[in-house]
Design a protein around this motif. Structure first.
Motif, short mmCIF file in Angstrom:
data_model
loop_
_atom_site.label_atom_id
_atom_site.label_comp_id
_atom_site.label_asym_id
_atom_site.label_seq_id
_atom_site.Cartn_x
_atom_site.Cartn_y
_atom_site.Cartn_z
N VAL A 110 -22.06 40.56 -23.08
CA VAL A 110 -21.17 40.34 -24.22
C VAL A 110 -21.71 41.01 -25.48
O VAL A 110 -20.96 41.30 -26.41
N LEU A 111 -23.00 41.33 -25.50
CA LEU A 111 -23.59 42.06 -26.62
C LEU A 111 -23.65 43.56 -26.36
O LEU A 111 -23.38 44.37 -27.25
N THR A 112 -24.04 43.95 -25.16
CA THR A 112 -24.29 45.37 -24.89
C THR A 112 -23.03 46.18 -24.63
O THR A 112 -22.99 47.35 -24.98
N LEU A 117 -23.18 53.20 -27.66
CA LEU A 117 -24.25 53.70 -26.77
C LEU A 117 -25.47 54.13 -27.57
O LEU A 117 -26.60 53.86 -27.17
N ALA A 118 -25.26 54.77 -28.71
CA ALA A 118 -26.36 55.24 -29.53
C ALA A 118 -27.19 54.09 -30.10
O ALA A 118 -28.35 54.27 -30.45
N LYS A 127 -15.76 50.29 -28.18
CA LYS A 127 -17.05 50.04 -28.83
C LYS A 127 -16.84 49.56 -30.27
O LYS A 127 -16.97 50.33 -31.21
N PRO A 128 -16.49 48.28 -30.49
CA PRO A 128 -16.27 47.83 -31.86
C PRO A 128 -17.53 47.69 -32.71
O PRO A 128 -17.43 47.68 -33.94
N PHE A 129 -18.68 47.61 -32.10
CA PHE A 129 -19.92 47.44 -32.87
C PHE A 129 -20.68 48.76 -32.90
O PHE A 129 -21.21 49.22 -31.89
#
Length: 150
Positions: A110-112, A117-118, A127-129
């Motif tokens: 849920v975090l990764t 990716l960077a 990739k919202p984060f």
């Protein structure tokens, strides 16, 4: 090979088998403790209240729900969440809790998966984060860290 030599080998094999049999049978009559599951079988006791106030809003804000086949139990992945018109925080909590790791919390899917990716993320379509300092990432990470391993 002579008949007497073959008979001697057969007799030796039977002797070895007859000596080993009581140990095998005795081993079956006194079971040992079951082998622990991978990772030690540890789970996290996570707060539903914190999930509702901190994590569910992040999921809603980023559209992580049962729209399309993203998290609606479709063909992609293993995370199913409730749809926008019928939010069920308890269902979402149970599903997200399955995506956490008690033994390596920072590697929880849920975090990764939503992390770039960077920044150390793993493959995921959205990739919202952008980094681990993103407020949504921080909220989910804090919720996981607050959980009690058992």
């Amino acid at each position: 090979m002579s008949v007497s030599h073959a008979n001697a080998r057969r007799a030796a094999s039977l002797l070895i088998a007859s000596l080993a049999l009581p140990g095998i049978v005795d081993g079956c009559s006194h079971p040992t403790q079951p082998v622990p599951p991978p990772g030690g079988g540890a789970t996290l006791a996570l707060s539903f209240e914190q999930f509702e106030s901190l994590v569910e809003p992040v999921l809603v804000r980023h559209g992580c729900d049962a729209t399309g086949d993203c998290h609606g139990g479709g063909i992609r992945g293993s995370l199913e969440l409730s749809p926008p018109g019928a939010k069920n925080a308890r269902f979402d909590f149970d599903q997200i809790a399955l995506q956490t790791s008690a033994t390596n919390r920072d590697a929880s899917p849920v975090l990764t998966e939503p992390l770039a990716l960077a920044a150390g993320g793993t493959p995921h379509a959205v990739k919202p984060f952008a980094s681990i300092s993103d407020s949504g990432y921080v909220a989910i990470h804090g919720w996981i860290l607050a959980g009690v391993a058992r």
